[in-house]
Enzyme design. Structure first.
Site, mmCIF file in Angstrom:
data_model
loop_
_atom_site.group_PDB
_atom_site.id
_atom_site.type_symbol
_atom_site.label_atom_id
_atom_site.label_comp_id
_atom_site.label_asym_id
_atom_site.label_seq_id
_atom_site.Cartn_x
_atom_site.Cartn_y
_atom_site.Cartn_z
ATOM 1 N N GLY A 269 0.764 -1.246 0.000
ATOM 2 C CA GLY A 269 0.000 0.000 0.000
ATOM 3 C C GLY A 269 0.789 1.287 0.000
ATOM 4 N N GLU A 311 3.667 -6.989 1.674
ATOM 5 C CA GLU A 311 3.682 -7.325 0.243
ATOM 6 C C GLU A 311 3.501 -6.078 -0.613
ATOM 7 O OE1 GLU A 311 0.748 -10.428 0.372
ATOM 8 O OE2 GLU A 311 -0.887 -8.997 0.545
ATOM 9 N N ARG A 351 -3.972 3.870 -16.341
ATOM 10 C CA ARG A 351 -4.230 4.475 -15.029
ATOM 11 C C ARG A 351 -4.886 5.857 -15.123
ATOM 12 N NH1 ARG A 351 -1.195 5.519 -11.439
ATOM 13 N NH2 ARG A 351 -2.426 4.699 -9.728
ATOM 14 N N CYS A 382 -8.761 5.561 -30.096
ATOM 15 C CA CYS A 382 -9.978 6.217 -30.559
ATOM 16 C C CYS A 382 -10.903 6.435 -29.382
ATOM 17 C CB CYS A 382 -10.646 5.357 -31.609
ATOM 18 S SG CYS A 382 -9.672 5.352 -33.085
HETATM 19 N N1 LLP Z 1 -1.490 -7.109 -1.386
HETATM 20 C C1 LLP Z 1 -2.765 -7.180 -1.788
HETATM 21 C C2 LLP Z 1 -3.637 -8.199 -1.224
HETATM 22 C C3 LLP Z 1 -3.235 -6.284 -2.740
HETATM 23 O O1 LLP Z 1 -4.502 -6.352 -3.120
HETATM 24 C C4 LLP Z 1 -2.356 -5.311 -3.284
HETATM 25 C C5 LLP Z 1 -2.811 -4.382 -4.302
HETATM 26 C C6 LLP Z 1 -1.020 -5.295 -2.842
HETATM 27 C C7 LLP Z 1 -0.629 -6.200 -1.885
HETATM 28 C C8 LLP Z 1 -0.009 -4.331 -3.363
HETATM 29 O O2 LLP Z 1 -0.343 -3.014 -3.100
HETATM 30 P P1 LLP Z 1 0.692 -1.840 -3.467
HETATM 31 O O3 LLP Z 1 1.900 -1.978 -2.574
HETATM 32 O O4 LLP Z 1 1.053 -1.985 -4.896
HETATM 33 O O5 LLP Z 1 -0.058 -0.604 -3.195
HETATM 34 N N2 LLP Z 1 -4.349 -1.035 -10.226
HETATM 35 C C9 LLP Z 1 -4.310 -0.061 -9.150
HETATM 36 C C10 LLP Z 1 -3.744 -0.662 -7.890
HETATM 37 C C11 LLP Z 1 -4.514 -1.854 -7.411
HETATM 38 C C12 LLP Z 1 -3.887 -2.455 -6.199
HETATM 39 C C13 LLP Z 1 -4.535 -3.742 -5.881
HETATM 40 N N3 LLP Z 1 -3.985 -4.419 -4.775
HETATM 41 C C14 LLP Z 1 -3.491 1.142 -9.598
HETATM 42 O O6 LLP Z 1 -3.021 1.156 -10.726
HETATM 43 O O7 LLP Z 1 -3.345 2.099 -8.847
#
Ligand code: LLP
Length: 459
Positions: A269, A311, A351, A382
């Site tokens: 996150g 993670e 995004r 398009c």
């Molecule tokens: N763990 C779980 C269970 C998750 O659902 C996610 C992200 C992460 C870890 C990793 O989160 P991060 O460290 O990358 O924030 N497509 C969206 C982001 C979706 C994130 C989904 N889950 C975007 O482009 O902003």
């Protein structure tokens, strides 16, 4: 923690706006760590001249700076050592960019990998990641995916009753974590919030004792830990501190319900800087806060520290990646705006159109040219909404110039599409003057590979 900007050299003379002097970790900077200007007034990343890379590999081109990715991995690992006296593991959330090279690279840095589908699982295994360090997530894993997970010996992060019942019915020995909905709100785009109560992910805390009872009745299900993830692109630290308390409470409740769980996975996150108005905490500060939340919650209860896992996805690969495009047509709408179109767009970076995300751009073949224009950088799809940057400050650009969008290492390639039958770009990994192709550019043949022409339609 070393100040990354102190590695300043004359090569950064055209790029000061991209490197904050206070930055401690890659997620706080707008460009990869190795980015600099060279004698030709070109952007260089990983010792490679970006216009040269485009010449060699074509455009659009995803470019990944190995130094930045390795630095982010090492900062996570060393921060856990520094701030948490118990055991800790860092997993790469491969949804941010799942491919063989990046899974292999993070594994070599000592990280595990979180996967959310059979496809990501296959990729991590094919990259040689140790199954003991792979965690299979997902809120609707198929029976086949669960079987693949068991077969390959990974840990399954169980999300719901159906999965639990399927795993019970399969009768095979399996190590699981339970995904919980911790009920924590955070300020990020509503599509990327996951830990609030109204979420499709995980068991509600109220269901915990019933879930524990079910698991106890099935001795082939070994529940090693609990998991929660509250959202993505988060700049606040407080929600993660709160998460520690909620999860330690759940840990105690789970043990009281007869399951001797030993680990907590607190998700990812941590946000990154896409523009200079973004101000995320450093990797070290994030880990410190997460660790502190758990240490304090355990201290209040007088229990030993559990193993912790996190993670991250975006904060590992996001800052390492840039995308290089060739500039094409230009359209002036008098008194309104100027559109500058590039040879990619929403298919390689969905995004902006999905989350209204903002990005910074620079002209990689004339770094020192004064930024005299404000233009709208549009894609070639398009679709009127196919705009990468609504207001980009750039030098006057002509067709053929190389425009670079920064911070595209996470959720760009992994969310890319073939909309308008546009081929997905190639990707190169750059380090010390070498560029390795890690994803080949799709061809038209790739685009029709799955197509079938029924006999009655064939010419
Ligand atoms: N763990 C779980 C269970 C998750 O659902 C996610 C992200 C992460 C870890 C990793 O989160 P991060 O460290 O990358 O924030 N497509 C969206 C982001 C979706 C994130 C989904 N889950 C975007 O482009 O902003």
């Amino acid at each position: 923690m070393t100040c990354l900007a102190s590695t300043e050299n004359s090569g950064r003379r055209y790029l000061p706006a991209y490197f904050s002097p206070e930055a401690e970790s890659p997620n706080q900077q707008l460009l990869p760590l190795s980015a600099r200007g060279n004698d030709q007034d070109h952007l260089e990343v990983g010792g490679c001249d970006v216009p040269d890379l485009v010449e060699r590999f074509g455009s659009p081109l995803y470019i990944v700076d190995e130094l930045t990715l390795r630095t982010a991995c090492r900062q996570y690992l060393s921060a856990w050592k520094r701030f948490y006296p118990g055991p800790a593991q860092v997993l790469f959330a491969s949804k941010a960019w799942s491919c063989l090279a990046l899974c292999a690279l993070v594994a070599r840095e000592g990280l595990g990998v979180d996967v959310v589908s059979g496809g990501e699982l296959y990729t991590a295994l094919a990259a040689g990641v140790d199954p003991g360090r792979i965690y299979l997530h997902g809120n609707n894993k198929s029976r086949l995916e669960l079987e693949q997970g068991i077969e390959s010996g990974v840990t399954i992060v169980v999300d719901n009753w159906l999965e639990l019942e399927t795993l019970a019915s399969l009768g095979r020995q399996v190590t699981i974590f339970l995904r919980l909905t911790p009920g924590i709100e955070c300020h990020t785009h509503q599509y990327i919030r996951t830990g609030h109560l109204d979420s499709k992910f995980g068991f509600d805390l109220q269901q915990l004792s019933e879930v524990c009872q079910f698991i106890r009745q099935h001795s082939h299900l070994y529940c090693r830990g609990l998991h929660a993830h509250i959202g993505s692109q988060i700049f606040e630290l407080q929600p993660h501190q709160d998460l520690g308390e909620v999860m330690v409470q759940a840990l105690v409740a789970t043990r009281e319900a007869g399951l001797p769980v030993e680990a907590l996975n607190l998700g990812g996150g941590l946000g990154i800087s896409y523009t200079e108005t973004d101000d995320p905490p450093s990797i070290g500060a994030w880990v410190e806060q997460v660790a502190q939340g758990v240490i304090e919650a355990c201290g209040r209860r007088g229990i030993p520290l559990p193993e912790l896992l996190c993670e991250p996805g975006r904060s590992l690969v996001g800052p390492a990646g840039i995308t290089a495009y060739r500039v094409g047509s230009r359209k002036e709408v008098p008194g309104v705006r100027t559109y500058l179109s590039v040879d990619g767009g929403m298919s390689d970076n969905p995004r902006p159109i999905t989350y209204q995300s903002t990005y910074r751009a620079l002209m990689a073949n004339c770094l020192s040219a004064p930024l005299t224009q404000v233009v709208t950088v549009a894609g070639k799809h398009c679709e009127s909404g196919d705009v990468l940057i609504a207001q980009a400050q750039l030098p006057p650009a002509v067709a053929g110039d190389i425009l670079v969008v920064a911070g595209t290492g996470a959720y760009n390639y992994s969310m890319a599409s073939n909309y308008n039958r546009i081929c997905r770009p190639a990707a190169v990994l750059v380090y010390a003057g070498d560029a390795s192709l890690i994803l080949r550019r799709e061809t038209y043949l790739d685009l029709v590979r799955q197509d079938l022409l029924p006999p009655h339609l064939a010419f």
